[in-house]
Design a protein around this motif. Structure first.
Motif, PDB file in Angstrom:
ATOM      1  N   HIS A  23      41.813  27.775  -0.527  1.00 35.97           N
ATOM      2  CA  HIS A  23      40.370  27.982  -0.343  1.00 35.97           C
ATOM      3  C   HIS A  23      40.008  29.458  -0.215  1.00 35.97           C
ATOM      4  CE1 HIS A  23      38.711  23.842   0.093  1.00 35.97           C
ATOM      5  NE2 HIS A  23      39.990  23.667  -0.148  1.00 35.97           N
ATOM      6  N   ALA A  24      40.920  30.254   0.378  1.00 36.82           N
ATOM      7  CA  ALA A  24      40.662  31.692   0.480  1.00 36.82           C
ATOM      8  C   ALA A  24      40.643  32.306  -0.917  1.00 36.82           C
ATOM      9  CB  ALA A  24      41.714  32.363   1.359  1.00 36.82           C
ATOM     10  N   ALA A  25      41.430  31.715  -1.838  1.00 35.95           N
ATOM     11  CA  ALA A  25      41.397  32.187  -3.218  1.00 35.95           C
ATOM     12  C   ALA A  25      40.056  31.847  -3.853  1.00 35.95           C
ATOM     13  CB  ALA A  25      42.539  31.551  -4.007  1.00 35.95           C
ATOM     14  N   ALA A  26      39.529  30.670  -3.508  1.00 40.66           N
ATOM     15  CA  ALA A  26      38.263  30.223  -4.118  1.00 40.66           C
ATOM     16  C   ALA A  26      37.057  30.959  -3.552  1.00 40.66           C
ATOM     17  CB  ALA A  26      38.107  28.721  -3.914  1.00 40.66           C
ATOM     18  N   ILE A  27      37.077  31.266  -2.237  1.00 41.09           N
ATOM     19  CA  ILE A  27      35.861  31.845  -1.643  1.00 41.09           C
ATOM     20  C   ILE A  27      35.596  33.263  -2.134  1.00 41.09           C
ATOM     21  CG2 ILE A  27      35.817  30.432   0.462  1.00 41.09           C
ATOM     22  CD1 ILE A  27      37.068  32.741   1.939  1.00 41.09           C
ATOM     23  N   GLY A  28      36.605  33.903  -2.727  1.00 43.11           N
ATOM     24  CA  GLY A  28      36.378  35.223  -3.326  1.00 43.11           C
ATOM     25  C   GLY A  28      35.310  35.170  -4.406  1.00 43.11           C
ATOM     26  N   ILE A  29      35.162  33.993  -5.018  1.00 40.23           N
ATOM     27  CA  ILE A  29      34.192  33.818  -6.097  1.00 40.23           C
ATOM     28  C   ILE A  29      32.769  34.143  -5.637  1.00 40.23           C
ATOM     29  CG2 ILE A  29      33.146  32.018  -7.574  1.00 40.23           C
ATOM     30  CD1 ILE A  29      36.000  30.849  -7.780  1.00 40.23           C
TER      31      ILE A  29
END
Lengths: 275, 258
Positions: A212-218
């Motif tokens: 999710h930390a990878a996704a929230i960068g979006i």
């Protein structure tokens, strides 16, 4: 005698429910599935453009542009920091709330508000919390950490109170009848009994939070997702595919690592049929 | 009124107990779950230093009665006084010991820590948070383990022990706690004769030293008669039968000991 009558009629009602309830449940699940597919018009989905799309994506992404590896690893490191700090804060802050939310430890007028609080934090997925924090404190990893922390409290808090409620009640009752205070029961009986599942849940949560930390960068909350979004905006799929591969490999490694760590705490999980 | 009794020649005990008000007194007590009484209108007392065994078929309410006396369930009706405190209020911390059917041990913890749980009522808030017991409590716990034959097992996890050893840990916890009343639920079930006897011996030693009163739930009537002064046979929603054991102690005047 009235108690006996009541018990008998309740028992026969349960028997009827068992006999007719199961087929009814199967029919209900099937009908709901057909209904949902109909409403969503899934049966009319047009796949005709799919092949062209795949060919385009393949052409644009292969061969991958390996020069972004360094940027990707830097982003990944930031993602790992965000996930680590967010998980740690989230787990520590969730513990007192989840203890108070356990029905076997506290009265309903405390468990109910604690459960509502945890449910409220779970209503928004971490990416929407990230949107809110990006608006409140601007883009960057801090927004990511706050978003992950809040969602972790709500999510792991629920897992924790379910673990506490699943504990054997007899040691709790026995030790409290020896004259122990509630604090002592929590410290000496509840936590030692639950510690292994707490560690296991924390590992699960960390793995979940890395994704999710990878996704929230979006949405601008730092980490590797920020770079993925940047390259997507410029349609540089050959770079995006490298960054996605990094995330994929990281999740695989963490998954294996967390399995090994949990085995260490919970004992060997393999069985005679898993060998 | 103060009188004196000696205990059970069969158990070779020579203790002298000053009898004041009985530690447990029930009058018209009804117990059960969720307002449904399992046992009604129970009246009995448990004297200082005496043992009462509860026998009866499975599901007749033995454990329910014990849990009510332990303050885990609220009484539905009637009066019950445990150590001068009316239920559902609890007596002073540490005065009541309760060993549930599954012994109530924390399986992941060490034997020593489980025995030390008997001393939690002495522990302040700070020490509780840190999980640190005073040195004298640890010494007592080691001594207690030695007496029940578990020296050398201090650092073993309870889950690694056999059923009989676990029961001895529960008794060592009571040794360290020294409660005035011990409520024990089926301490001797599923044990071979020799192990059961060693558990009974431990229990009797503890009782002789501290003069505590015991209420024990026991399946086996013969065993119950053997270890208690009074057997209460429960069934049909109440006390079916009351058997005074031959080994029961007779009150004797104080001068007989002097």
């Amino acid at each position: 005698m009235s108690n006996v009558d009541r018990t008998t009629s309740a028992a026969s009602f349960r028997t009827h429910l068992k006999t007719f309830g199961r087929p009814l449940l199967f029919i209900l699940v099937f009908v709901l599935a057909v209904w949902s597919i109909w409403i969503l018009e899934l049966h009319q989905t047009d796949f005709s453009g799919g092949a062209d799309g795949l060919t385009f994506l393949y052409g644009a992404a292969i061969p991958p542009e390996m020069s972004v590896l360094e940027v990707g690893l830097r982003g990944l490191l930031e993602t790992l920091y965000i996930a680590y700090v967010g998980t740690l804060f989230g787990v520590l802050l969730s513990l007192p709330v989840s203890l108070v939310a356990s029905r076997n430890l506290f009265p309903w007028y405390l468990t109910l508000p604690a459960r509502w609080f945890l449910a409220m934090l779970r209503v928004l997925p971490s990416i929407l919390w990230a949107v809110i924090f990006v608006i409140l404190i601007g883009t960057g990893p801090a927004a990511g950490v706050f978003a992950i922390t809040l969602y972790t409290i709500g999510f792991i808090g629920k897992l924790e109170y379910e673990a506490f409620e699943g504990l054997d009640n007899e040691p709790i009752e026995a030790v409290s009848s020896l004259g122990a205070t509630r604090l002592q029961v929590l410290r000496f009986v509840v936590l030692p009994q639950a510690i292994n599942s707490l560690i296991s849940q924390t590992m699960f949560m960390f793995e979940y939070n890395v994704r999710h930390a990878a996704a929230i960068g979006i949405v601008g909350a730092g980490g590797i997702g920020y770079y993925i979004m940047g390259y997507l905006d410029f349609l540089q799929y050959d770079r995006v595919v490298v960054l996605l591969a990094i995330v994929f490999l990281t999740v695989l490694v963490i998954d294996e690592f967390s399995y090994r760590l949990r085995s260490f705490f919970l004992g060997d999980m393999s069985t005679s049929i898993s060998k | 009124m103060t009188s004196v009794s000696t205990c059970k020649p069969k158990r070779c005990c020579e203790i002298t107990v000053t009898r004041s008000s009985p530690p447990i007194r029930c009058r018209g007590l009804s117990v059960g779950y969720n307002e449904d009484p399992v046992l009604e209108n129970l009246s009995f007392t448990v004297g200082n230093g005496s043992t009462v065994a509860l026998v009866g078929r499975s599901g007749c309410g033995k454990t329910t009665l014990l849990k009510t006396l332990a303050g885990i369930l609220d009484p539905l009706d009637g009066e019950a006084t445990v150590l001068s405190t009316s239920l559902p209020q609890s007596p002073s911390p540490g005065e009541l010991g309760y060993i549930p059917q599954s012994l109530g041990l924390v399986m992941h913890e060490t034997v020593l820590t489980n025995v030390l749980h008997g001393r939690l009522s002495d522990l302040g808030r700070m020490r509780s948070l840190l999980g640190r017991f005073p040195a004298d409590a640890k010494t007592d716990a080691r001594e207690a383990l030695e007496r029940v034959g578990l020296d050398g097992y201090e650092q073993s996890r309870v889950k690694e022990l056999s059923g009989g050893q676990r029961r001895r840990v529960a008794i060592a916890r009571a040794f360290v706690q020294e409660p005035r009343v011990l409520l024990a639920d089926e301490m001797l079930s599923e044990l071979d004769g020799e192990t059961a006897q060693s558990i009974v011996d431990c229990l009797i030693t503890l009782q002789q030293e501290t003069g505590m009163s015991v209420v024990i739930v026991e399946h086996n009537l013969e065993m119950a008669k053997d270890i208690s002064d009074t057997v209460l046979r429960l069934g049909a929603g109440g006390i079916e039968d009351r058997i005074e054991s031959e080994s029961a102690c007779e009150p004797v005047p104080r001068q007989s000991h002097e």
